[in-house]
Design an enzyme around this catalytic site. Sequence first.
Site, PDB file in Angstrom:
ATOM      1  N   SER A 108       0.818  -1.219   0.000  1.00  0.00           N
ATOM      2  CA  SER A 108       0.000   0.000   0.000  1.00  0.00           C
ATOM      3  C   SER A 108       0.852   1.269   0.000  1.00  0.00           C
ATOM      4  O   SER A 108       1.497   1.581  -0.993  1.00  0.00           O
ATOM      5  CB  SER A 108      -0.956  -0.048   1.195  1.00  0.00           C
ATOM      6  OG  SER A 108      -1.941   0.942   1.092  1.00  0.00           O
ATOM      7  N   ASP A 148       9.899   5.654 -10.362  1.00  0.00           N
ATOM      8  CA  ASP A 148       9.488   6.254 -11.632  1.00  0.00           C
ATOM      9  C   ASP A 148      10.285   7.513 -11.956  1.00  0.00           C
ATOM     10  O   ASP A 148      10.571   7.790 -13.121  1.00  0.00           O
ATOM     11  CB  ASP A 148       7.999   6.597 -11.591  1.00  0.00           C
ATOM     12  CG  ASP A 148       7.120   5.409 -11.959  1.00  0.00           C
ATOM     13  OD1 ASP A 148       7.660   4.300 -12.104  1.00  0.00           O
ATOM     14  OD2 ASP A 148       5.899   5.595 -12.098  1.00  0.00           O
ATOM     15  N   LYS A 202      -0.836  -4.182  -3.295  1.00  0.00           N
ATOM     16  CA  LYS A 202      -2.132  -3.586  -2.945  1.00  0.00           C
ATOM     17  C   LYS A 202      -2.223  -2.203  -3.582  1.00  0.00           C
ATOM     18  O   LYS A 202      -1.598  -1.257  -3.130  1.00  0.00           O
ATOM     19  CB  LYS A 202      -2.301  -3.478  -1.430  1.00  0.00           C
ATOM     20  CG  LYS A 202      -3.630  -2.833  -1.016  1.00  0.00           C
ATOM     21  CD  LYS A 202      -3.731  -2.719   0.497  1.00  0.00           C
ATOM     22  CE  LYS A 202      -5.017  -2.018   0.898  1.00  0.00           C
ATOM     23  NZ  LYS A 202      -5.013  -0.584   0.523  1.00  0.00           N
TER      24      LYS A 202
END
Length: 451
Positions: free
Chosen positions: A298, A309, A323
Site C-alpha cells: 500500500s 518512476d 495492494k
Amino acid sequence: MRSPYSWRAALAAGLLLLAPTARADGREPSTARTTTYEQLEVFARVLSYVQNNYVEPVDDKKLMQGAIKGMLETLDPHTVFMPPEVFKEMKIDTSGEFGGLGIEVARKGEGIVVVAPIDDTPAARAGIRAGDELVAIDGESLQGLGLSDVLQRMRGPAGKRVLLTIMREGFNAPRELAIIRDHIRIIPVEGALYGGIAHLKVKNFQDRTALYLRKELDRLREQNGGKPLRGVVLDLRNNPGGLLDQAVAVSDLWLPGSLPIVSTRGRNGANTTEERSKDRDTEPEYPLVVLVNAGSASASEIVAGALQDHGRATILGTQTFGKGSVQTVIELEDGSGLKLTIARYYTPKGRSIQEKGITPDYLVPETPGGKGAKDPQPREKDLERHFKAEPSVASESETMAKPRGLPEGVRGWDVTAKLTDHQLKMSLNYLNGVANGAARRPAVKASNEAH
C-alpha cells in the site's frame, strides 16, 4: 427511550424510498431499483422470521451488524465493517498507540494469515512470522470469521494473555503460542549510521511519520559530525502501509517541486486526484536505496513506485505485496466505522500496482544465495475477492522490467562485515560502491508528467 420497533420504522422508510414510483413520462422505473426493493423485502421477511421463530432470543444489534458484515464480505477484502470497539482501536492504530499483539493479518482463501508482525511487539518477540496461518484464538476456531472479528479478538487491554494457535510451513500440526498483550507505542522510524550512510527503518505510515523521518535524518547528520550523508537506505520491508497523506509526504522529502507522486481514480471518474511534490525542504541529491519485500504494501508501494518512476531511488529487495487500492474510513452514527474501497492508485508513470506490486531494480533475496522469488508470504493476488490487475498505461518495457542481480562493482565493506541482515548488508554495500564511484545506479529515465 428508543422504541424496540424503531428499526422497523427506519427499514420501512428505506423501502419506501427505494420503492418503484410512476414516472411522468409513463416509462417503467429502473430495473435495478426494483430488484433492490424486492431483495430488501426478502431481507425484512427473513429478519422477522428469525426474530419471531428462532429457537432462542436473538440480539437485534448483532443480527443487523452480521447482515452488514455479510454484505461487505461480497466485496474486496479491504472493505470491512468495524463495530464501535474495533473502529475505536483502528483510530488508535493510526495514532501509533494501541493495546494488542502487533500483527498485520489478511484473508487467504478460507484462512487468516499473517502479513507481517510489527517490529518490537509481543507478536514479533514471540516468534510470529509472515505467512503463519492463524487457526484459533483462545481455543476458538477462526473458521468463517471476518477480518474485523479476528482483529477484535486480538486487541484489548494490555497485560492480558492471548492464546494463538498457528500453522506454519514445516509444522506437522498447529502449535499454540501464549502472548501477553501490551500497550504498544510504535515509533514509526528508527535510524542508524554506517560509515556516513544512513539506514532508516520506517515501520508504518501513521500520523507524523514524515515528521519523525525528517527528525531522524537530522539526528543522523548531527551524529555524522554535521557532514552530508553519503547515502540513505529507506527500509520499507514488512511495512503494511497506512495513511496516504504520509506516503505522499515521505515521497516529497526526496523529490523536487511539482512532480507527480500518486494519482487515484475511482468508478466512472469519481475520487480522481493527483498528489504532487512541493518545492521546499527537499533532501540533498545523495544516492538513495528503497529496500522492499513481500510485506511492503500500500503506502510503502506508493513511495517505492514514485521514487522509482522519477529515477530518484534504486529499489532493492524482492517483489512487493501488490495492494493498489485506496480506502476511505467513514464513521457511522452508532460509533461503528466503514472502511470502503473507493479508488485505485497509480504511480507517476501510470503503473497500477494492483496484484503486481513493485518490481525491484535489483533482486536481493532474504538470505545469501536465496532465490527470493518464491516464499510463503501471501500477497494481494492470493487474497480472496481481490481486484484483478488493470492493463497499465505505462509502456511494456516499464511494466515488464525484470530485476537484475547487483552490479559487479559492489564489493564487501568492513563496516558491514558483521551484519547478519543480508538485504540490508547488500544495500549498504551497494550505496558505498555508488558513493565511491565503483558502482552505478540503474539507468531510469525520470518522468515529469503523469500519464
